[in-house]
Motif scaffolding. Structure first.
Motif, short mmCIF file in Angstrom:
data_model
loop_
_atom_site.label_atom_id
_atom_site.label_comp_id
_atom_site.label_asym_id
_atom_site.label_seq_id
_atom_site.Cartn_x
_atom_site.Cartn_y
_atom_site.Cartn_z
N ALA A 34 -28.11 -10.98 3.49
CA ALA A 34 -27.78 -9.85 2.62
C ALA A 34 -26.29 -9.56 2.63
N THR A 35 -25.60 -10.13 3.60
CA THR A 35 -24.20 -9.77 3.81
C THR A 35 -23.24 -10.50 2.87
N TYR A 36 -23.74 -11.42 2.06
CA TYR A 36 -22.88 -12.16 1.14
C TYR A 36 -23.44 -12.08 -0.28
N PRO A 37 -23.35 -10.89 -0.92
CA PRO A 37 -24.03 -10.66 -2.20
C PRO A 37 -23.58 -11.60 -3.33
N GLU A 38 -22.31 -11.95 -3.38
CA GLU A 38 -21.86 -12.83 -4.46
C GLU A 38 -22.54 -14.20 -4.38
N MET A 39 -22.75 -14.62 -3.14
CA MET A 39 -23.39 -15.92 -2.94
C MET A 39 -24.87 -15.86 -3.25
N SER A 40 -25.51 -14.75 -2.89
CA SER A 40 -26.95 -14.67 -3.16
C SER A 40 -27.21 -14.63 -4.67
N LYS A 41 -26.28 -14.08 -5.42
CA LYS A 41 -26.38 -14.05 -6.88
C LYS A 41 -26.47 -15.48 -7.44
N ILE A 42 -25.58 -16.33 -6.96
CA ILE A 42 -25.57 -17.74 -7.40
C ILE A 42 -26.83 -18.46 -6.92
N LEU A 43 -27.18 -18.20 -5.67
CA LEU A 43 -28.36 -18.88 -5.11
C LEU A 43 -29.64 -18.47 -5.84
N ARG A 44 -29.72 -17.21 -6.23
CA ARG A 44 -30.91 -16.75 -6.97
C ARG A 44 -31.08 -17.58 -8.24
N LYS A 45 -29.97 -17.86 -8.94
CA LYS A 45 -30.05 -18.66 -10.18
C LYS A 45 -30.40 -20.12 -9.91
N LEU A 46 -29.82 -20.64 -8.81
CA LEU A 46 -30.07 -22.04 -8.44
C LEU A 46 -31.51 -22.29 -8.00
N MET A 47 -32.16 -21.24 -7.50
CA MET A 47 -33.46 -21.40 -6.85
C MET A 47 -34.47 -20.40 -7.41
N PRO A 48 -34.77 -20.48 -8.71
CA PRO A 48 -35.58 -19.41 -9.34
C PRO A 48 -36.99 -19.27 -8.76
N ARG A 49 -37.54 -20.35 -8.23
CA ARG A 49 -38.93 -20.27 -7.76
C ARG A 49 -39.03 -20.28 -6.23
N THR A 50 -37.90 -20.01 -5.60
CA THR A 50 -37.84 -20.00 -4.14
C THR A 50 -37.82 -18.55 -3.63
N TYR A 51 -38.71 -18.23 -2.72
CA TYR A 51 -38.67 -16.90 -2.13
C TYR A 51 -37.55 -16.84 -1.10
N PHE A 52 -36.83 -15.72 -1.08
CA PHE A 52 -35.74 -15.54 -0.11
C PHE A 52 -36.21 -14.64 1.03
N LEU A 53 -35.94 -15.06 2.23
CA LEU A 53 -36.04 -14.18 3.39
C LEU A 53 -34.62 -13.69 3.64
N VAL A 54 -34.42 -12.38 3.55
CA VAL A 54 -33.06 -11.83 3.55
C VAL A 54 -32.80 -11.02 4.83
N PRO A 55 -32.08 -11.61 5.77
CA PRO A 55 -31.67 -10.85 6.95
C PRO A 55 -30.34 -10.17 6.68
N GLY A 56 -29.96 -9.24 7.55
CA GLY A 56 -28.63 -8.65 7.46
C GLY A 56 -28.59 -7.27 6.86
N TYR A 57 -29.76 -6.76 6.40
CA TYR A 57 -29.81 -5.40 5.86
C TYR A 57 -29.70 -4.41 7.02
N GLY A 58 -28.99 -3.31 6.79
CA GLY A 58 -28.95 -2.24 7.78
C GLY A 58 -27.94 -2.53 8.89
#
Lengths: 305, 305
Positions: free
Chosen positions: B217-241
């Motif tokens: 969660a700590t690198y939002p710009e990167m997760s934006k790109i990764l979300r597009k690259l991996m549309p059918r992949t579930y993300f486990l997102v650590p780093g919140y809080g």
């Protein structure tokens, strides 16, 4: 810690470790039968068979070798019972004077790596008391998370005189998929190697560092370059024998002082009795076959040094 | 398996998992005291305290959440006794209807990864019987060794209907050291992401794959790109809080269907009673503080979806 390994290597003239990675199908029928008779076809039965198998191999080889490398996955697959056999094996090898390289390839974010380092190399505080969990002498570590994931392991090496081998270039066929990719014209594994040197500089023990590197025997051209990049880093070299690495391939992993590498063989030693070459020993004398395989491996490696 | 997670997320309206990563200093005095009175200041005592602590948190949150993520290192540091508490926690969470993501970050050469996959997700053969060791529903996996180190995990996902989360971009400060390095103009984590998609294509379960990705969660710009690259992949997102990621940072990790990510919080939930915000609960009611922290986290995340 690396000096202890070097002393034992000099004494035995055997720069090797025996990979205690038992699979149930490596274990001779008479051992399986005995364990299953006592504990049933259960996780406890499997774990007992593994332990009996290991013990006999250690008893037949411990005077010839400096170290062993149990692969924890082979124990973890049997859950708690398997891990009890891992711990028993570590204890027993240390009693027999062997250094134990826990092949666990752990690595995580800082606070989590600290917990792994505590569990495998360090001591954990419980109230006013301290205990050590799996207490191996060395541990293999995965570098994908970068410095803050490796540093807690290095810290424990410094405080407890322990050692690491960080994955740099692994022996498996797909290792190049990420590790060989070029970054500014150089493969990723070289950048990892430079970091290993940097981490290792904070953790020297004589001429070598307590922070070593895993460098597969199966890529000799790469190990040649890595040897030059990392002159004071000890290499743990998997891939000899069953995985296809030959003694000639290994030569590059050593420094001119004849030191700098410890070569692992797992299947080639512990399941030697199943090879044509050692067939005459038979399953009943599997540990004597392992002893002969150690003698042959040491001669083979020394022939190229 | 991923469909089971999606159903539970839809039912609870909570795309989260609670990180059961107990440190002894998170555990209230009254629990420690009770366990030490019964078992002494021993590994067994520490393991019992962890288990009692976990159980109370699970009891107070299980109706609100779809999943938990125990970090195995926190148990492994107490050796065998700690791992017994890990197994007990996994069992108990599953009895309570939660899906369990074993955060183990395992990964090795093929035959070794197969043993890890067996131990954590699959079944092991002992004579004519089969057993499962740690039997989590999902496992986190390290990709540094490439396809042949990941494939055995994927195979078990297919045969046993289980799931993975492969490390792509981790949440820690040094994660960029290797993961962000450019290869042909693109960061390593994108190449890993492409491989995760490739592995995942062989393991689809409805609209999503059973092979997910860890994306901090700590690198939002990167997760934006990764979300597009991996549309059918579930993300486990650590780093919140506690690690610094905010709900706004997380928004990019989700798809337009409101699915695609499960956000972890560990310290922020399990040690909530130690925060100023939840201080009124007091150590005696730590699990109620955890419950309130879950409610607040869910509301916070849903506010950006």
């Amino acid at each position: 810690m690396i000096q202890q390994l070097i002393e034992k290597i000099k004494k035995t003239k055997a720069p090797i470790c025996v990979g205690l990675d038992p699979m149930l199908n490596y274990i001779p029928e008479h051992i399986l039968k005995k364990s299953y008779n006592e504990f049933g076809e259960t996780l406890e039965g499997a774990a007992d068979a593994i332990w009996q198998f290991n013990k006999e191999i250690v008893d037949h080889t411990c005077d010839l070798i400096p170290s062993v490398k149990p692969q924890i996955a082979m124990y973890e697959q049997f859950g708690i019972e398997g891990l009890k056999s891992y711990q028993k094996t570590v204890d027993y090898c240390q009693q027999k004077g062997l250094l134990v390289i826990g092949d666990a390839k752990r690595g995580d974010i800082g606070s989590t790596s600290a917990a792994y380092a505590t569990g495998h190399l360090g001591k954990v505080q419980v109230g006013s008391k301290t205990y050590s969990g799996f207490h191996t002498d060395f541990l293999t570590v995965n570098p994908y998370l970068g410095t803050d994931g490796v540093k807690p392991f290095v810290d424990v090496c410094n405080s407890e005189d322990k050692g690491l081998f960080v994955l740099v270039k692994t022996s498996n066929p797909s290792s190049g998929e990420f590790q060989d990719r070029l970054i500014d014209g150089r493969p990723l594994y070289e950048l990892v190697a430079e970091k290993v040197v940097e981490w290792g500089d904070t953790c020297m023990d004589g001429d070598y560092s307590n922070v070593g590197a895993v460098v597969g025997a199966t890529y000799p051209e790469m190990s040649k370059i890595l040897r030059k990049l990392m002159p004071r880093t000890y290499f743990l070299v998997p891939g000899y024998g069953a995985q296809g690495g030959t003694a000639a391939d290994l030569a590059h992993c050593f420094n001119e002082d004849g030191l700098g590498a410890v070569v692992n063989s797992s299947r080639g030693i512990i399941a030697a009795y199943r090879q044509e070459k050692y067939k005459q020993f038979g399953p009943e004398h599997f540990a004597e076959a392992s002893r002969q395989a150690v003698i042959d491996m040491v001669a083979d490696i020394n022939s190229v040094l």
